[in-house]
Scaffold this active site. Sequence first.
Site, PDB file in Angstrom:
ATOM      1  N   TYR A 117      -1.491  -1.074  10.449  1.00 44.83           N
ATOM      2  CA  TYR A 117      -1.687  -1.259   9.008  1.00 44.83           C
ATOM      3  C   TYR A 117      -0.447  -0.814   8.239  1.00 44.83           C
ATOM      4  O   TYR A 117       0.055  -1.526   7.365  1.00 44.83           O
ATOM      5  CB  TYR A 117      -2.913  -0.460   8.553  1.00 44.83           C
ATOM      6  CG  TYR A 117      -3.263  -0.667   7.101  1.00 44.83           C
ATOM      7  CD1 TYR A 117      -3.947  -1.805   6.702  1.00 44.83           C
ATOM      8  CD2 TYR A 117      -2.923   0.280   6.142  1.00 44.83           C
ATOM      9  CE1 TYR A 117      -4.278  -2.011   5.368  1.00 44.83           C
ATOM     10  CE2 TYR A 117      -3.249   0.087   4.808  1.00 44.83           C
ATOM     11  CZ  TYR A 117      -3.929  -1.049   4.427  1.00 44.83           C
ATOM     12  OH  TYR A 117      -4.242  -1.251   3.104  1.00 44.83           O
TER      13      TYR A 117
ATOM     14  N   SER B 151       0.854  -1.183   0.000  1.00 43.90           N
ATOM     15  CA  SER B 151       0.000   0.000   0.000  1.00 43.90           C
ATOM     16  C   SER B 151       0.889   1.231   0.000  1.00 43.90           C
ATOM     17  O   SER B 151       2.031   1.187   0.469  1.00 43.90           O
ATOM     18  CB  SER B 151      -0.890   0.009   1.247  1.00 43.90           C
ATOM     19  OG  SER B 151      -1.554   1.246   1.406  1.00 43.90           O
TER      20      SER B 151
END
Length: 287
Positions: A160, A147
Amino acid sequence: MTTGAMPGRYDVDGKVALITGAAQGIGRELADVLHARGASVVLVDIDGAGVAAAATALGPRALPLAADVADREAMRQVITDAVDHFGGLNVVVANAGVVPRPATLRTLDGRDFDRVIDINLTGVFNTVRPALDHVVTARGHVVVVSSCAAFAPGMAGAPYMISKAGVEQLGRALRVELSPFGASAGVAYFGIVDTAMTHDTLDGDDLGRALDDLLPWPLNRRITAVQAAQSVADGIERRSPRTIAPATGWSAYALLRGAVNTVLDTRLTRDARVHDLVRAVEARVRS
């Protein structure tokens, strides 16, 4: 030992591709794209009913398998079942992921941290590791989904970002390690993708919306799950070492992140709005 240069283009027509997190979102759309390009697809998700419905919609070249990527033995069995069914495995896309509930590292429950790492990072290893011999035999390609969060600030959602930074390093190592055998690997980076997970995180309440409002360009740009899936599919066919979507803004950020992050981190630590958000997150967790 299999050696030799990889071809410039990797046509997925006639290949077998396994995708985790395939019941919805990016994984579901990617299954559609690769299937439309001629690949047989193995759809893997903890949501057995979801992948069964997705496979039924695609037809006989789609195999649904229910498994939790955090379960190492289950993922070994998934790879075995996929190879037994289709006779081989060419492409693996480790896409499954979750986000934690907003919390600072000071207030985060250790179980929430473990869950994110187990799925987002260890789950990628559990998916890729048992497939690698098959990928090498097929001179195939692996995609690990990181990401843009891997190189963006992570206040109130650090697990995350930590997990996705780890996935980035796993993918980079894997590409080098596969290169002597004619196989390849790439890392996929996304900004904000308009999925149910995004809506739950950024659109679901006042705190999420406040966090979204703090994101500067290009961090605040959104793309659809279809656009994200097409980016991955195109990257597979180019054997790309990395794909970034949306490319505008994020590509420059990725290239210059060492300098940009120094400036951005300083700015965020001095921003009163960030201070208010952190206090609000901690207050909610402790209430």
